[in-house]
Write a protein that holds these residues in place. Structure first.
Motif, PDB file in Angstrom:
ATOM      1  N   LEU A  52       0.834  -1.208   0.000  1.00  0.00           N
ATOM      2  CA  LEU A  52       0.000   0.000   0.000  1.00  0.00           C
ATOM      3  C   LEU A  52       0.871   1.261   0.000  1.00  0.00           C
ATOM      4  O   LEU A  52       0.620   2.215  -0.746  1.00  0.00           O
ATOM      5  N   ALA A  53       1.913   1.245   0.839  1.00  0.00           N
ATOM      6  CA  ALA A  53       2.762   2.425   0.984  1.00  0.00           C
ATOM      7  C   ALA A  53       3.544   2.713  -0.294  1.00  0.00           C
ATOM      8  O   ALA A  53       3.649   3.864  -0.731  1.00  0.00           O
ATOM      9  N   TYR A  54       4.105   1.677  -0.901  1.00  0.00           N
ATOM     10  CA  TYR A  54       4.924   1.890  -2.093  1.00  0.00           C
ATOM     11  C   TYR A  54       4.080   2.329  -3.288  1.00  0.00           C
ATOM     12  O   TYR A  54       4.557   3.066  -4.155  1.00  0.00           O
ATOM     13  N   ALA A  55       2.837   1.877  -3.349  1.00  0.00           N
ATOM     14  CA  ALA A  55       1.953   2.356  -4.416  1.00  0.00           C
ATOM     15  C   ALA A  55       1.707   3.856  -4.273  1.00  0.00           C
ATOM     16  O   ALA A  55       1.735   4.604  -5.254  1.00  0.00           O
ATOM     17  N   LEU A  56       1.474   4.308  -3.037  1.00  0.00           N
ATOM     18  CA  LEU A  56       1.293   5.739  -2.810  1.00  0.00           C
ATOM     19  C   LEU A  56       2.579   6.503  -3.117  1.00  0.00           C
ATOM     20  O   LEU A  56       2.535   7.630  -3.623  1.00  0.00           O
ATOM     21  N   LEU A  57       3.739   5.896  -2.824  1.00  0.00           N
ATOM     22  CA  LEU A  57       5.012   6.525  -3.156  1.00  0.00           C
ATOM     23  C   LEU A  57       5.141   6.717  -4.664  1.00  0.00           C
ATOM     24  O   LEU A  57       5.677   7.724  -5.131  1.00  0.00           O
ATOM     25  N   ALA A  58       4.621   5.763  -5.423  1.00  0.00           N
ATOM     26  CA  ALA A  58       4.658   5.857  -6.886  1.00  0.00           C
ATOM     27  C   ALA A  58       3.582   6.783  -7.434  1.00  0.00           C
ATOM     28  O   ALA A  58       3.499   6.979  -8.650  1.00  0.00           O
ATOM     29  N   ALA A  91      10.891   0.240  -2.896  1.00  0.00           N
ATOM     30  CA  ALA A  91      10.922   1.700  -2.753  1.00  0.00           C
ATOM     31  C   ALA A  91      11.586   2.386  -3.943  1.00  0.00           C
ATOM     32  O   ALA A  91      11.039   3.343  -4.509  1.00  0.00           O
ATOM     33  N   VAL A  92      12.786   1.933  -4.326  1.00  0.00           N
ATOM     34  CA  VAL A  92      13.535   2.622  -5.379  1.00  0.00           C
ATOM     35  C   VAL A  92      12.785   2.569  -6.709  1.00  0.00           C
ATOM     36  O   VAL A  92      12.670   3.575  -7.420  1.00  0.00           O
ATOM     37  N   ILE A  93      12.253   1.395  -7.058  1.00  0.00           N
ATOM     38  CA  ILE A  93      11.523   1.258  -8.322  1.00  0.00           C
ATOM     39  C   ILE A  93      10.231   2.073  -8.283  1.00  0.00           C
ATOM     40  O   ILE A  93       9.807   2.636  -9.301  1.00  0.00           O
ATOM     41  N   SER A  94       9.596   2.158  -7.117  1.00  0.00           N
ATOM     42  CA  SER A  94       8.390   2.978  -6.981  1.00  0.00           C
ATOM     43  C   SER A  94       8.715   4.450  -7.218  1.00  0.00           C
ATOM     44  O   SER A  94       7.963   5.173  -7.895  1.00  0.00           O
ATOM     45  N   LEU A  95       9.847   4.911  -6.669  1.00  0.00           N
ATOM     46  CA  LEU A  95      10.258   6.302  -6.878  1.00  0.00           C
ATOM     47  C   LEU A  95      10.582   6.551  -8.350  1.00  0.00           C
ATOM     48  O   LEU A  95      10.213   7.587  -8.912  1.00  0.00           O
ATOM     49  N   MET A  96      11.255   5.584  -8.989  1.00  0.00           N
ATOM     50  CA  MET A  96      11.583   5.730 -10.412  1.00  0.00           C
ATOM     51  C   MET A  96      10.315   5.727 -11.262  1.00  0.00           C
ATOM     52  O   MET A  96      10.227   6.428 -12.276  1.00  0.00           O
ATOM     53  N   THR A  97       9.332   4.931 -10.857  1.00  0.00           N
ATOM     54  CA  THR A  97       8.052   4.911 -11.563  1.00  0.00           C
ATOM     55  C   THR A  97       7.365   6.273 -11.467  1.00  0.00           C
ATOM     56  O   THR A  97       6.855   6.806 -12.457  1.00  0.00           O
ATOM     57  N   ALA A  99       8.781   9.141 -11.012  1.00  0.00           N
ATOM     58  CA  ALA A  99       9.531  10.119 -11.809  1.00  0.00           C
ATOM     59  C   ALA A  99       9.235   9.960 -13.292  1.00  0.00           C
ATOM     60  O   ALA A  99       9.086  10.947 -14.018  1.00  0.00           O
ATOM     61  N   ALA A 100       9.130   8.692 -13.747  1.00  0.00           N
ATOM     62  CA  ALA A 100       8.903   8.444 -15.178  1.00  0.00           C
ATOM     63  C   ALA A 100       7.487   8.820 -15.595  1.00  0.00           C
ATOM     64  O   ALA A 100       7.277   9.500 -16.613  1.00  0.00           O
ATOM     65  N   VAL A 101       6.514   8.388 -14.819  1.00  0.00           N
ATOM     66  CA  VAL A 101       5.112   8.596 -15.185  1.00  0.00           C
ATOM     67  C   VAL A 101       4.671  10.017 -14.882  1.00  0.00           C
ATOM     68  O   VAL A 101       3.815  10.578 -15.577  1.00  0.00           O
ATOM     69  N   ILE A 163       8.261  13.206   4.406  1.00  0.00           N
ATOM     70  CA  ILE A 163       8.181  14.124   5.552  1.00  0.00           C
ATOM     71  C   ILE A 163       6.919  14.970   5.475  1.00  0.00           C
ATOM     72  O   ILE A 163       6.247  15.215   6.494  1.00  0.00           O
ATOM     73  N   GLY A 164       6.557  15.416   4.281  1.00  0.00           N
ATOM     74  CA  GLY A 164       5.343  16.213   4.124  1.00  0.00           C
ATOM     75  C   GLY A 164       4.107  15.453   4.585  1.00  0.00           C
ATOM     76  O   GLY A 164       3.226  16.020   5.251  1.00  0.00           O
ATOM     77  N   THR A 165       4.036  14.169   4.245  1.00  0.00           N
ATOM     78  CA  THR A 165       2.887  13.360   4.668  1.00  0.00           C
ATOM     79  C   THR A 165       2.875  13.190   6.186  1.00  0.00           C
ATOM     80  O   THR A 165       1.809  13.209   6.824  1.00  0.00           O
ATOM     81  N   ILE A 166       4.056  13.027   6.781  1.00  0.00           N
ATOM     82  CA  ILE A 166       4.155  12.912   8.237  1.00  0.00           C
ATOM     83  C   ILE A 166       3.675  14.204   8.913  1.00  0.00           C
ATOM     84  O   ILE A 166       3.020  14.170   9.962  1.00  0.00           O
ATOM     85  N   LEU A 167       3.960  15.340   8.284  1.00  0.00           N
ATOM     86  CA  LEU A 167       3.582  16.630   8.866  1.00  0.00           C
ATOM     87  C   LEU A 167       2.181  17.074   8.466  1.00  0.00           C
ATOM     88  O   LEU A 167       1.658  18.050   9.009  1.00  0.00           O
ATOM     89  N   GLY A 168       1.599  16.370   7.491  1.00  0.00           N
ATOM     90  CA  GLY A 168       0.260  16.737   7.042  1.00  0.00           C
ATOM     91  C   GLY A 168       0.250  17.909   6.090  1.00  0.00           C
ATOM     92  O   GLY A 168      -0.752  18.639   5.998  1.00  0.00           O
ATOM     93  N   ILE A 169       1.357  18.137   5.375  1.00  0.00           N
ATOM     94  CA  ILE A 169       1.427  19.252   4.430  1.00  0.00           C
ATOM     95  C   ILE A 169       1.887  18.740   3.075  1.00  0.00           C
ATOM     96  O   ILE A 169       2.353  17.616   2.937  1.00  0.00           O
ATOM     97  N   SER A 170       1.768  19.590   2.068  1.00  0.00           N
ATOM     98  CA  SER A 170       2.228  19.252   0.732  1.00  0.00           C
ATOM     99  C   SER A 170       3.735  19.445   0.662  1.00  0.00           C
ATOM    100  O   SER A 170       4.253  20.462   1.112  1.00  0.00           O
ATOM    101  N   GLY A 171       4.428  18.478   0.085  1.00  0.00           N
ATOM    102  CA  GLY A 171       5.888  18.577   0.010  1.00  0.00           C
ATOM    103  C   GLY A 171       6.452  17.813  -1.158  1.00  0.00           C
ATOM    104  O   GLY A 171       7.442  17.103  -1.019  1.00  0.00           O
ATOM    105  N   GLY A 172       5.827  17.918  -2.320  1.00  0.00           N
ATOM    106  CA  GLY A 172       6.248  17.140  -3.469  1.00  0.00           C
ATOM    107  C   GLY A 172       7.498  17.695  -4.130  1.00  0.00           C
ATOM    108  O   GLY A 172       7.966  18.782  -3.818  1.00  0.00           O
ATOM    109  N   GLY A 173       8.015  16.926  -5.087  1.00  0.00           N
ATOM    110  CA  GLY A 173       9.204  17.331  -5.836  1.00  0.00           C
ATOM    111  C   GLY A 173      10.022  16.127  -6.223  1.00  0.00           C
ATOM    112  O   GLY A 173       9.916  15.062  -5.603  1.00  0.00           O
ATOM    113  N   HIS A 174      10.855  16.296  -7.263  1.00  0.00           N
ATOM    114  CA  HIS A 174      11.671  15.186  -7.755  1.00  0.00           C
ATOM    115  C   HIS A 174      13.116  15.269  -7.308  1.00  0.00           C
ATOM    116  O   HIS A 174      13.895  14.363  -7.577  1.00  0.00           O
ATOM    117  N   SER A 175      13.494  16.337  -6.623  1.00  0.00           N
ATOM    118  CA  SER A 175      14.858  16.467  -6.120  1.00  0.00           C
ATOM    119  C   SER A 175      14.808  16.923  -4.673  1.00  0.00           C
ATOM    120  O   SER A 175      13.770  17.396  -4.186  1.00  0.00           O
TER     121      SER A 175
END
Length: 587
Positions: A52-58, A91-97, A99-101, A163-175
């Motif tokens: 469940l967690a890795y799908a949300l990470l992707a 985790a790593v493949i989910s993050l790469m997914t 980034a790609a998608v 960290i953003g999800t832990i804090l309840g705020i938006s914190g997206g980005g690829h770097s």
């Protein structure tokens, strides 16, 4: 009773090589079934929250993580060769997914999910084709320090992204810069309840990983039961936080929850066959395939060695390829062998890939009957699960070790980490591939060449700069410690020319080829040029200790006919021959 013919045995052997399931099922018994079942229960407990967690990470719906943990495991059990590798979302493949998608479609849209499915299908095709054509050796061109640097940087990126999800705020980005910048901008929107859930869950999961099992054993629990209960820690965190959110209606107070997760069998899906989509995803699919294979085969080989088993890297490509194709056909996204769950699978006693198939059954039952219970699961809990899991991937000590051992490797590791953190995972892995190849070319383009002399009282030759040896001022003996090919052929030409251009009365040059495994056409032409140049200078060129396959190649050319000197079986024979009649060697 007639014995099977050699042809039939050969055919059966080939079939078993391509279908490893036919090998281990021949000796499958009740004890093995028990071991595999226990391992499957433990891995299932661990895999449900991770999926469940890795799908949300992707950036995908959580159910896609469950779907990617069902049929792919069955496919790998049929075609894979590792007895302990646990395949699924990592985790790593989910993050790469992500980034790609993420470059193609908006997160949460049907196009986004379709692109992830297509990515899994393309990755599966690439891996399978590589396996059929036995191209597993290509992964060897990725240096381990570079891969370690990429995985370390990816682990830091993944942890920072949660960290953003832990804090309840938006914190997206690829770097890392984007992630920290977005966190800073939205820092005033922190949700105290979400922070409490996230921080307490993270602390609990860290404690469970290290402290719960010893505590249970000291309390009198049997080690196997204590291990099972410790592995169930993430499930306990999921259950407690979900009940808490439901009981106190925390979703209405700003706590982000997973929401409705469809229950039932994984859907049958087809990837997009749009040429434009495939063109946009091809490089990402290739990188995901290579990184996934390298990570998976490293884990598989490590675990196999502990039981004196072996894996077939080329068949592993087929196993991972079919697993990814299975994921694409059942609503999943790219998968590979995970380090943490594979170690758990091994430690839990898995004997065969059937443990993976049994795990798939457990995940299937969860997808069919347990998903309605996860409606109020806080996303902060899943973020905590990801953080605890990925921080085990972070190994900053690789910087110190590489600095101590090799400055070149350190530069490659540091550059990979910096690019991954600064520009994102896709740029990081691309840089890692390029750096690995560049590192290989740089090292082999400047081969170590040692001038050697005779160790007194022996027939051994060693470097004149490291040992007290006997030499002859009229003979130069050079030991070449690398195969000769297009990238280093000119280096050898220049080295020999510089060495013989001196005031010494050099009459012979002997190339000691004991470490030369290959001489390509470019290197052959360089040897011909060296031979001609030395002949014009009145110097005779000889070779010694040429390996059989290299000699076979040389015999198919005109080089040996034109060689001004001889080819000697040993360096000692060469030294005796070229110094015969000359003054005694000097020390």
């Amino acid at each position: 009773m007639p014995r099977p013919s050699r042809t039939s045995r050969f055919g059966r052997g080939r079939l078993e090589r391509h279908l490893p399931i036919l090998q281990w099922t021949k000796t499958y018994d009740r004890d093995t079934l028990t071991s595999d079942t226990v391992a499957a229960v433990i891995v299932t407990i661990m895999l449900i929250p991770q999926s469940l967690a890795y799908a949300l990470l992707a950036g995908l719906p959580p159910e896609m993580g469950l779907y990617a943990s069902i049929l792919p495991l069955v496919a790998y059990a049929i075609f894979g060769t590792s007895r302990a590798l646990a395949v699924g979302p990592v985790a790593v493949i989910s993050l790469m997914t992500a980034a790609a998608v993420g470059n193609m479609a908006l997160e949460g849209t049907a196009e986004y999910a379709m692109a992830a499915i297509t990515l899994a299908f393309m990755s599966g095709l690439i891996l399978t084709v590589m396996g059929v054509f036995r191209l597993g050796f290509l992964a060897n061109f990725l240096s381990h320090p570079v891969i370690a640097g990429f995985i370390t940087a990816s682990g830091l990126l993944i942890a920072a992204s949660q960290i953003g999800t832990i804090l309840g705020i938006s914190g997206g980005g690829h770097s890392l810069v984007q992630l920290l910048g977005n966190l800073w901008v939205n820092l005033s929107d922190i949700n105290p309840i979400t922070v409490t859930i996230g921080v307490m869950t993270t602390a609990f999961l860290f404690w469970v990983r290290k402290g719960l099992k010893p505590l249970l054993i000291s309390a009198g629990f049997r080690p196997r039961l204590a291990d099972l209960l410790a592995k169930a820690g993430p499930v306990a965190a999921v259950a407690v936080t979900t009940l808490t959110v439901w009981a106190f209606d925390l979703a209405g107070k700003g706590v982000a929850i997973v929401g409705t997760i469809p229950s039932g069998l994984p859907p049958l899906t087809l990837p997009s066959f749009s040429g434009e989509v495939w063109g946009q995803l091809f490089i990402s699919a290739l990188l995901i395939s290579v990184i996934g294979f390298v990570e998976s085969v490293s884990v598989a080989q490590t675990l196999a060695a502990k039981k004196r088993q072996r894996i077939d890297p080329d068949q592993e490509l087929v196993g991972l390829g079919t697993a990814n194709i299975a994921a694409a056909l059942t609503g999943g996204y790219p998968v590979t062998g995970g380090f943490a769950r594979s170690v758990v699978n091994f430690d839990a006693g898995a004997e065969t890939p059937a443990a993976g198939a049994f795990t798939a059954i457990g995940i299937l039952l969860a997808a069919m009957f347990l998903t309605p219970l996860l409606h109020f699961l806080p996303k902060a809990t899943l973020a905590a699960t990801i953080i605890v899991a990925v921080l085990s991937l972070v190994d900053l000590s690789i910087l110190k070790r590489s600095w101590t051992y090799s400055r070149i490797d350190f530069a490659a590791v540091a550059t990979t980490i910096a690019i991954t953190l600064g520009l994102g995972v896709e740029m990081g892995v691309s840089a890692g591939v390029i750096l690995s190849l560049a590192l290989f070319l740089y090292k082999t383009s400047r081969p170590h060449v040692a001038e050697v002399g005779l160790v007194p009282g022996t027939q051994h030759f060693r470097n004149i700069l490291r040992h007290k040896v006997q030499t002859d001022p009229g003979v130069v003996t050079l030991r070449i410690d690398e195969s000769l090919y297009f990238a280093n052929a000119r280096f050898l030409e220049d080295y020999i020319t510089n060495r013989v251009t001196c005031d010494q009365p050099i009459r012979h040059v002997v190339l000691m080829c004991s470490a030369v495994n290959e001489i390509d056409m470019s290197a052959l032409e360089s040897l011909e040029a060296i031979n001609a140049r030395l002949r014009d200078m009145g110097i005779t060129l000889h070779l010694s200790e040429v390996k059989g396959p290299v000699m076979d190649r040389l015999k198919r050319s005109h080089f040996l006919d034109d060689l001004s000197g001889r080819v000697f079986l040993s360096q000692y024979d060469a030294m005796v021959a070229v110094t015969a009649g000359s003054s005694a060697p000097t020390s």
